[in-house]
Design an enzyme around this catalytic site. Structure first.
Site, PDB file in Angstrom:
ATOM      1  N   LYS A 102       0.839  -1.216   0.000  1.00  0.00           N
ATOM      2  CA  LYS A 102       0.000   0.000   0.000  1.00  0.00           C
ATOM      3  C   LYS A 102       0.865   1.254   0.000  1.00  0.00           C
ATOM      4  O   LYS A 102       0.665   2.161  -0.803  1.00  0.00           O
ATOM      5  CB  LYS A 102      -0.914   0.002   1.231  1.00  0.00           C
ATOM      6  N   ASN A 103       1.829   1.322   0.927  1.00  0.00           N
ATOM      7  CA  ASN A 103       2.583   2.567   1.069  1.00  0.00           C
ATOM      8  C   ASN A 103       3.469   2.848  -0.133  1.00  0.00           C
ATOM      9  O   ASN A 103       3.801   3.994  -0.411  1.00  0.00           O
ATOM     10  CB  ASN A 103       3.422   2.543   2.357  1.00  0.00           C
ATOM     11  N   ARG A 153      -4.471  11.004   4.072  1.00  0.00           N
ATOM     12  CA  ARG A 153      -3.313  11.840   4.326  1.00  0.00           C
ATOM     13  C   ARG A 153      -2.265  11.763   3.216  1.00  0.00           C
ATOM     14  O   ARG A 153      -1.593  12.743   2.895  1.00  0.00           O
ATOM     15  CB  ARG A 153      -2.686  11.353   5.640  1.00  0.00           C
ATOM     16  N   CYS A 213      -4.240  13.626  12.655  1.00  0.00           N
ATOM     17  CA  CYS A 213      -4.384  12.214  12.346  1.00  0.00           C
ATOM     18  C   CYS A 213      -4.467  11.459  13.652  1.00  0.00           C
ATOM     19  O   CYS A 213      -3.898  11.876  14.648  1.00  0.00           O
ATOM     20  CB  CYS A 213      -3.178  11.760  11.552  1.00  0.00           C
ATOM     21  N   ARG A 221       0.552  15.046  12.796  1.00  0.00           N
ATOM     22  CA  ARG A 221       1.506  14.708  11.727  1.00  0.00           C
ATOM     23  C   ARG A 221       1.728  15.920  10.838  1.00  0.00           C
ATOM     24  O   ARG A 221       1.005  16.146   9.883  1.00  0.00           O
ATOM     25  CB  ARG A 221       1.001  13.502  10.930  1.00  0.00           C
ATOM     26  N   PRO A 222       2.763  16.706  11.140  1.00  0.00           N
ATOM     27  CA  PRO A 222       3.010  17.923  10.375  1.00  0.00           C
ATOM     28  C   PRO A 222       3.545  17.622   8.970  1.00  0.00           C
ATOM     29  O   PRO A 222       3.955  16.492   8.683  1.00  0.00           O
ATOM     30  CB  PRO A 222       4.070  18.650  11.205  1.00  0.00           C
ATOM     31  N   ILE A 223       3.562  18.653   8.103  1.00  0.00           N
ATOM     32  CA  ILE A 223       4.166  18.480   6.771  1.00  0.00           C
ATOM     33  C   ILE A 223       5.253  19.534   6.539  1.00  0.00           C
ATOM     34  O   ILE A 223       5.629  19.818   5.415  1.00  0.00           O
ATOM     35  CB  ILE A 223       3.117  18.522   5.633  1.00  0.00           C
ATOM     36  N   ASP A 224       5.752  20.110   7.653  1.00  0.00           N
ATOM     37  CA  ASP A 224       6.753  21.173   7.515  1.00  0.00           C
ATOM     38  C   ASP A 224       7.979  20.727   6.712  1.00  0.00           C
ATOM     39  O   ASP A 224       8.533  21.498   5.921  1.00  0.00           O
ATOM     40  CB  ASP A 224       7.176  21.677   8.916  1.00  0.00           C
ATOM     41  N   LEU A 225       8.384  19.463   6.872  1.00  0.00           N
ATOM     42  CA  LEU A 225       9.603  19.018   6.177  1.00  0.00           C
ATOM     43  C   LEU A 225       9.368  18.854   4.674  1.00  0.00           C
ATOM     44  O   LEU A 225      10.277  19.076   3.867  1.00  0.00           O
ATOM     45  CB  LEU A 225      10.116  17.710   6.786  1.00  0.00           C
ATOM     46  N   ASP A 249       5.010   0.804  11.973  1.00  0.00           N
ATOM     47  CA  ASP A 249       3.810   0.158  11.433  1.00  0.00           C
ATOM     48  C   ASP A 249       3.689  -1.311  11.853  1.00  0.00           C
ATOM     49  O   ASP A 249       2.683  -1.957  11.540  1.00  0.00           O
ATOM     50  CB  ASP A 249       3.794   0.257   9.897  1.00  0.00           C
ATOM     51  N   ILE A 298       8.413   7.098  16.924  1.00  0.00           N
ATOM     52  CA  ILE A 298       8.070   7.820  15.691  1.00  0.00           C
ATOM     53  C   ILE A 298       6.799   8.658  15.868  1.00  0.00           C
ATOM     54  O   ILE A 298       6.767   9.828  15.510  1.00  0.00           O
ATOM     55  CB  ILE A 298       7.892   6.851  14.498  1.00  0.00           C
ATOM     56  N   ARG A 306      -8.620  -0.110   4.411  1.00  0.00           N
ATOM     57  CA  ARG A 306      -7.654   0.832   3.834  1.00  0.00           C
ATOM     58  C   ARG A 306      -6.332   0.142   3.537  1.00  0.00           C
ATOM     59  O   ARG A 306      -5.604   0.585   2.645  1.00  0.00           O
ATOM     60  CB  ARG A 306      -7.369   1.966   4.828  1.00  0.00           C
TER      61      ARG A 306
END
Ligand code: UD1
Length: 427
Positions: free
Chosen positions: A22-23, A99, A123, A128-132, A313, A335, A405
């Site tokens: 999936k990922n 996401r 989430c 879960r930021p997206i700054d990076l 995971d 994590i 999912r």
């Protein structure tokens, strides 16, 4: 809403086919935005998240077609073609549900010079930021604006000039977005402390097959020399190492002996090491891995870490498995800060787990009991299924949309190895 009923106690025996990852699929699909030629992905898992991503791609004007797999087959083949883009906006409604939609930001920017993507929001497994993601794109020369809950990224005329970025913490998604933005840059792009997950290698291999120039694949420094255009490709999605690890835990807790067809030991190093340390036999066989229990498992200590460390995971599934081990196991989650929501549910099934901050101590018990349970995320849901497979009586797992999912036809795969499991509709 559907639920899964499990009557525990049957040792799993036989072969489980492992689906495409999936990922990996979620980062291979947006690569189709990088070329006007067709990209064909084989071994795509049939999952709600993939359907959602297909819908998102259609929204940009990408055509998608699914070829001939029979309904009884696992996986399918999808061809995507972005001949002409009709939009470079990913709206809130679609991003909110999934996401991973943020992974269109880099390729849309590379293809169109401009992209507008809704912020994914919080989430269930933590903030879960997206700054990076944004900082890496800025380092390559993008301009980023945040307004009304949307990220708007734009590149100078002629494309991103390129540059260098060092990740302060390892991020799978940010590495993927940055790589997809970099492949069509005007100059060279360098990523240091990049994620090394096998799914990133899968992404780089597809991009290389499309004509991208990427050095250091599989290492923590990636150097990408932008090219003027990419072409189409046909590519097979790697096997799902997390699905394989989940069924390994299921086999072990039931005292079973299963073969995980298509699973690859080299992509599952820390999972294999943890199973072995717990006393479970893991043996490479032709096109797969054999997992066999050897009496009572032993308690172990696990700390989640970026690849090649022990995967976050896999934490919930190991926790369920270790409930039945001899002694007390110690698990530390480094994590995500809120990834123990399965603990109260496992305890309701008779587990004895204490948590203190990021650490969980799992005291082994002699048996567990079935109960109606529900979980708030995908892997947590799987941990309840694993516990249900050994529990006395019936376990009813609710909120199946989480499992759907990420696990292709879970109940069918478990039935293949003799589990007493069924999916039933709502009353
Ligand atoms: C991906 C996986 C997810 C897995 C996770 C970690 C997909 C679709 N999802 O998620 O299943 O659990 O990797 O292996 O592939 N972070 C920041 N800023 C950012 C991005 C991340 O601070 O911009 C932090 C996160 O909060 C987290 C850590 O970095 O603490 C790792 O997250 P990341 O690797 O980015 O996870 P995802 O890519 O979202």
């Amino acid at each position: 809403m559907d639920k899964i009923l499990i009557r525990g106690g049957k040792p799993l025996k036989g072969t489980i086919p492992i689906s495409g990852a999936k990922n990996s699929a979620l980062t291979l699909l947006p690569c189709a935005l990088l070329t006007d030629e067709p990209v064909t992905l084989r071994n795509l898992p049939r999952l709600a998240d993939i359907d959602g991503f297909q819908h998102l791609m259609n929204q940009f004007g990408v055509s998608t077609s699914i070829a001939g797999a029979r309904p009884s087959d696992f996986g399918r083949v999808m061809t995507l073609q972005a001949t002409r883009m009709t939009s470079n906006v990913a709206p809130y409604d679609l991003v909110r549900k999934m996401r991973a939609s943020i992974l269109v930001l880099g390729p849309l920017l590379a293809r169109d010079g401009e992209a507008t993507v809704s912020l994914p929001g919080g989430c269930a497994i933590g903030n879960r930021p997206i700054d990076l993601h944004l900082k890496a794109l800025e380092a390559f020369g993008a301009e980023i604006e945040l307004a009304s809950g949307y990220v708007k990224a734009s590149a100078p005329k002629g494309g991103l000039p390129g540059g260098s970025f060092t990740f302060p913490v390892v991020s799978v998604g940010a590495t993927e977005n940055a790589v997809m933005a970099a492949v069509l840059a005007k100059g060279a792009c360098e990523l240091k402390n990049a994620a090394r997950e096998p799914e990133i290698v899968d992404l780089c291999n597809l991009l290389a097959a499309m004509g991208a120039k990427i050095d250091g694949i599989g290492s923590e420094t990636l150097t990408i020399e932008g090219v003027d255009r990419l072409h189409g490709a046909t590519y097979r999605v790697m096997s799902d190492r997390i699905e394989a690890g989940s069924y390994a835990c299921a086999a072990a807790i039931t005292g079973g002996d299963v073969t995980l067809q298509h699973a690859k030991a080299d992509e599952m190093g820390a999972t294999v090491a943890a199973l072995t340390e717990a006393g479970v036999t893991v043996e490479e066989v032709k096109d797969g891995l054999r997992i066999a229990a050897n009496g009572k498992m032993q308690a172990i200590t696990l700390t989640t870490a970026p690849y090649p460390g022990f995967a976050t995971d896999m934490q919930a599934q190991f926790m369920a498995m270790l409930c039945m081990a001899e002694g007390s196991s110690v698990l530390t989650e480094t994590i995500f800060e809120n990834r123990y929501m399965h603990v109260p549910e496992l305890n309701r099934m008779g587990a004895n787990i204490e948590t203190k901050g990021r650490t969980a101590i799992v005291h082994g018990v002699e048996g567990m009991t079935g109960a109606p349970v529900m979980a708030t995320d995908l892997r947590a849901s799987m941990s309840l299924v694993i516990a249900g497979l050994i529990a006395d009586g019936e376990t009813e797992v609710n909120r199946l949309y989480h499992l759907d999912r990420g696990y292709e036809r879970l109940e069918e795969k478990l039935q293949l190895v003799g589990a007493d499991v069924e999916r039933v509709g709502a009353d």
